[in-house]
Design an enzyme around this catalytic site. Structure first.
Site, PDB file in Angstrom:
ATOM      1  NE  ARG B  10      45.255  48.147  37.819  1.00 39.03           N
ATOM      2  CZ  ARG B  10      45.077  47.671  39.137  1.00 39.03           C
ATOM      3  NH1 ARG B  10      43.879  47.289  39.552  1.00 39.03           N
ATOM      4  NH2 ARG B  10      46.088  47.658  40.129  1.00 39.03           N
ATOM      5  CB  SER B  37      39.761  45.878  40.628  1.00 39.73           C
ATOM      6  OG  SER B  37      39.913  45.985  41.977  1.00 39.73           O
ATOM      7  CD  GLU B  58      30.412  38.544  37.981  1.00 41.99           C
ATOM      8  OE1 GLU B  58      29.905  37.767  38.437  1.00 41.99           O
ATOM      9  OE2 GLU B  58      31.331  39.205  38.891  1.00 41.99           O
ATOM     10  CG  PHE B  83      35.263  37.165  38.035  1.00 42.68           C
ATOM     11  CD1 PHE B  83      35.687  35.830  38.175  1.00 42.68           C
ATOM     12  CD2 PHE B  83      35.615  38.130  38.934  1.00 42.68           C
ATOM     13  CE1 PHE B  83      36.456  35.663  39.474  1.00 42.68           C
ATOM     14  CE2 PHE B  83      36.509  37.742  39.965  1.00 42.68           C
ATOM     15  CZ  PHE B  83      36.911  36.338  40.187  1.00 42.68           C
ATOM     16  CG  HIS B 109      42.631  42.227  38.013  1.00 40.48           C
ATOM     17  ND1 HIS B 109      42.412  43.368  37.666  1.00 40.48           N
ATOM     18  CD2 HIS B 109      42.938  41.919  39.359  1.00 40.48           C
ATOM     19  CE1 HIS B 109      42.738  43.887  38.922  1.00 40.48           C
ATOM     20  NE2 HIS B 109      43.091  43.183  39.794  1.00 40.48           N
ATOM     21  CG  ASP B 117      44.098  38.420  43.965  1.00 42.12           C
ATOM     22  OD1 ASP B 117      44.592  38.434  45.187  1.00 42.12           O
ATOM     23  OD2 ASP B 117      43.437  39.184  43.350  1.00 42.12           O
ATOM     24  NE  ARG B 167      46.119  43.511  41.487  1.00 41.57           N
ATOM     25  CZ  ARG B 167      47.178  43.737  42.157  1.00 41.57           C
ATOM     26  NH1 ARG B 167      48.187  43.210  41.915  1.00 41.57           N
ATOM     27  NH2 ARG B 167      47.128  44.316  43.505  1.00 41.57           N
TER      28      ARG B 167
END
Lengths: 283, 330
Positions: B10, B37, B58, B83, B109, B117, B167
Site C-alpha cells: 500500500r 489506511s 462504498e 469492501f 488490506h 482484524d 497492509r
C-alpha cells in the site's frame, strides 16, 4: 438572496399548447415503439414525458447536432426502464434518425432494453440497475466544481420506487454535504412500482421532508402540469448552496385510461388492439 | 546475509498516487473514510482540492468515481479490498465496466496478511469476482516497488483497473529499474522441471521455494504474474510446454483466482499437471500475518510440497507414456 448562478433559460419559454400537443405525440410514439418491441415499460415511460419536454425543449443547454458538446448540461436517466421515453425525445430533437425507434430491444439495435452509454448519442449513462444514477451525477457535478465551471448543470431523473435503493441515500447525503447547487435531482413520483403501490411495497414518504433533511432544496409539483415543470426547473437553477430535488407527482401510464395508475402496466407492452385503443385516446 | 527491506505494497500505491498528483492534473482520489489506511492520505494532503471524501459508503464511492471519469478525470477510488470489490461489485460492473470508464480501484488490506482484524476485513475473493468483469484489468503488485509502478501504469492505461494491495510489510524483491508492463509476467528464475507462477506477496515465497527445490536438484522456473487479467497467455503456454508442470501461488482463494486464470489457459492450450497453492475455499481468521500464512499453508514449504506433488504426476505420466510406447504392437 442574490443569485449569481441564475442561468438564463436555454431558450425562450415555448408555447404551452404546442408542448401539450408534443406530449401527446411523444406518448403515441412511445406506445408504438413498445408495441413493436413486444416488451418494455410503458407506465414509467408515460409518467415522465412532461419533465423530459421541460428539459429537452426548454431548460437543458444542449445541441442535438453535437451530442458531445463540451459545454452541454448533463441529463442522466437513472430510472433506466423509462428509456423508451428518452429515446423518443432524443429522436424527436434530432439526435438520431427516428426510424431507429422501430428497432427498440431488437438484436443489433443501439436502443437497448435498458440504456447503454452513448447508444445512441445523447444517452449519457448506462442504467437499468436502479439506484446508481445520482452517484454518477454527483461525480460529474464534483468534477465541474473542481474545474470552476459555474455554467454547466447536472440533472438526474429517478423513479420513486428506485429511491428504495440505499445507494440513492448515500448519494443524497454526499450531494447535500458538498452543497452541489448545480445539481438537480428529479423524482418521477408516479407512486407505483412493479408489484404495487410504492407506499405499500416500501413506504418512502414524506419525500420532500426526507430530502430536506439531507440538505436539499425541495420543490413539489404536479409533474403533468407543463408550466409547473418549467417553473420548477427555473427555480432549481437559482438555488445556491444546496442541491435541488423536484418531487414531480405523476401518474403511471399517464394519457391512456386503461394504463393509468395500474401497476400491471409497469412492464408489459401493449398488444395490437390495446395499442389501437391507446392511440385513439391520445389522438 | 542482510535482512530484506520490508514494506507494505500500500505504501508503493501511496507513493505512486502522490507522484501522479504532480504529473497528471486529471488524477483525483476518493476514499470512504480510509484515506490513512489506503495511503491516499499522502495525495489528500498534497492535493486537497483533488481529493473527495465520500464517507463510509462504498457504492456511492464507486458511482461518484464513475461520474468523475465521465467528466474526464482519472479517479482513484480507494478502500479496503473486501469492501470496495464486494459491497460495490454491481456498481463496478454497471457504472464502471459496462461503460468502460477510466476509473482506478485500489483495494488495500487484501489477503490474509491484514492479520488481526479477522475474516470480514481479509479479502480472499477479489481476483475471482473482479476478473469475471469485462473490460477490467486486474493487478496485484508483489512489493512496494512494483506497487508504485503498477499505480503509474494504471493511470497510463485507458480503461478500468483494479489494484490489490496489502497492509503487512513484505520483502522488497524487485528493483526500481525493472520494467512493469500490464499483461506481462516477469520471469524471476528459469528452470526446466516445473514452473511456479506466483502473484502478490507470494512471489517472495515462490523465490524461496525455488531455491529450496534447487538444493534438491529440481530446477523451477518462477513467474511473477502481477497482472491477473489479462493473463499473460504466452508466458503460461511457454511454461506448460517447456517445463511440463505448474504450481500457482496466491494469497487468495483457489476458487477462480490466479490458479483458475492459469488453468483456463493450460487446459485449453497445453494441458499439464497443476497444483494450486492458496486458501482452500475458506474464510480468514484473526492472527499475526506470518502465523496466518503458515496456518493457511501459504509458505515456501507448502509451495515445495505442491511442487513435489505435481512433479510426481508429471513423472508418472511420462513413465505411463513410455510403457504405452513399449506395449505398442509392431
Amino acid at each position: 438572496m442574490e443569485a449569481n448562478v441564475a442561468v438564463a433559460p436555454a431558450s425562450p419559454r415555448p408555447d404551452l399548447a404546442e408542448l401539450s400537443a408534443l406530449a401527446k405525440s411523444l406518448r403515441r410514439e412511445i406506445l408504438v415503439m413498445l408495441s413493436q418491441a413486444g416488451s418494455g415499460h410503458p407506465g414509467a415511460s408515460l409518467s415522465m414525458v412532461e419533465m423530459l419536454i421541460g428539459l429537452y425543449w426548454y431548460k437543458l443547454r444542449h445541441d442535438p447536432k453535437r451530442p458531445d458538446w463540451a459545454q452541454r448540461d448533463l441529463f442522466l436517466l437513472s430510472k433506466g426502464h423509462g428509456c423508451p421515453a428518452l429515446y423518443a425525445v432524443l429522436a424527436r430533437r434530432g439526435y438520431f434518425d427516428r426510424a431507429l425507434l422501430a428497432t427498440l430491444r431488437k438484436l443489433g439495435s443501439p436502443l437497448q432494453g435498458h440504456p447503454q452509454q452513448w447508444s445512441p448519442p445523447g444517452v449519457e449513462i448506462a442504467a437499468g440497475s436502479l439506484g446508481q444514477g445520482l452517484s454518477l451525477a454527483n461525480g460529474w457535478a464534483l468534477a465541474l466544481k473542481m474545474d470552476g465551471d459555474a455554467q454547466r448543470r447536472v440533472y438526474c431523473l429517478l423513479g420513486d420506487g428506485e429511491i428504495q435503493e440505499g445507494q440513492v441515500w448515500e448519494a443524497a447525503m454526499a450531494a447535500g454535504h458538498y452543497h452541489l447547487d448545480h445539481l438537480c435531482a428529479i423524482i418521477d413520483a408516479n407512486s407505483l412500482q412493479q408489484n404495487g403501490p410504492v407506499q405499500q411495497i416500501m413506504g418512502i414518504e414524506p419525500l420532500a421532508a426526507k430530502w430536506s433533511a439531507f440538505n436539499w432544496h425541495t420543490i413539489e409539483i404536479d409533474g403533468h402540469n407543463q408550466e409547473q415543470v418549467l417553473n420548477a426547473l427555473d427555480e432549481a437553477a437559482t438555488v445556491q448552496g444546496q442541491p435541488t430535488v423536484i418531487v414531480s407527482r405523476t401518474v403511471k401510464g399517464k394519457g391512456v385510461s386503461f394504463m393509468e395508475n395500474r401497476a400491471e402496466w409497469h412492464g408489459v407492452a401493449p398488444k395490437p388492439d390495446e395499442l389501437e385503443r391507446a392511440l385513439k385516446e391520445l389522438a | 546475509m542482510t535482512a530484506p527491506v520490508m514494506k507494505p505494497t500500500r505504501d508503493g500505491f501511496g507513493e505512486g498516487l502522490l507522484e501522479l498528483g504532480k504529473t497528471n492534473p486529471k488524477v483525483v482520489a476518493l476514499s470512504g473514510d480510509l484515506a490513512d489506511s489506503t495511503r491516499a492520505i499522502w495525495f489528500q494532503k498534497a492535493y486537497p482540492d483533488r481529493y473527495i471524501e465520500i464517507g463510509i459508503a462504498e457504492q456511492n464511492l464507486i458511482g461518484t468515481a464513475a461520474g468523475l471519469a465521465l467528466a474526464g478525470k482519472i479517479p482513484f477510488a480507494c478502500s479496503f479490498s473486501a469492501f470496495i470489490t464486494g459491497r460495490s461489485w454491481e456498481q463496478i460492473r454497471v457504472a464502471i465496466c459496462y461503460q468502460n470508464l477510466n476509473v482506478k480501484i485500489a483495494g488495500s488490506h487484501g489477503g490474509l496478511s491484514v492479520g488481526a482484524d479477522g475474516a470480514t476485513a481479509e479479502a480472499l475473493e477479489e481476483f475471482t469476482i473482479m476478473r469475471s468483469l469485462p473490460n477490467l484489468t486486474v493487478l496485484v503488485p508483489c512489493d512496494v516497488v512494483e506497487a508504485r509502478k503498477a499505480t503509474l501504469a494504471a493511470a497510463e492505461h485507458v480503461g478500468p483497473v483494479f489494484i490489490r494491495l496489502g497492509r503487512a510489510p513484505v520483502p522488497v524483491v524487485t528493483a526500481a529499474e525493472e520494467p512493469f508492463v500490464i499483461g506481462q509476467a516477469s520471469r524471476r528464475r528459469d528452470g526446466k522441471d516445473l514452473t511456479i507462477i506466483a502473484c502478490g506477496i507470494m512471489v517472495a515465497a515462490a523465490d524461496a521455494a525455488a531455491a529450496q527445490l534447487a538444493g534438491e536438484g529440481t530446477q523451477a522456473r518462477v513467474l511473477n504474474m502481477a497482472t491477473i487479467k489479462p493473463i499473460d497467455r504466452t508466458a503460461v503456454i511457454a511454461a506448460a510446454q517447456e517445463t511440463g508442470a505448474i504450481v500457482t501461488v496466491e494469497e487468495h482463494t483457489v476458487v477462480g483466482g490466479l490458479g483458475g486464470a492459469v488453468a483456463e489457459v493450460v487446459v485449453q492450450d497445453q494441458p499439464v499437471p497443476m497444483r494450486f497453492v492458496g486458501t482452500q475455499d475458506t474464510f480468514g481468521v484473526s492472527g499475526d500475518p506470518a502465523e496466518l500464512l503458515k496456518a493457511f499453508h501459504l509458505t515456501a514449504d507448502d509451495i515445495v510440497q505442491a511442487a513435489h506433488e505435481v512433479l510426481k504426476i508429471k513423472q508418472s505420466a511420462a513413465s505411463n507414456q513410455q510403457s504405452a510406447t513399449r506395449r505398442r504392437p509392431r
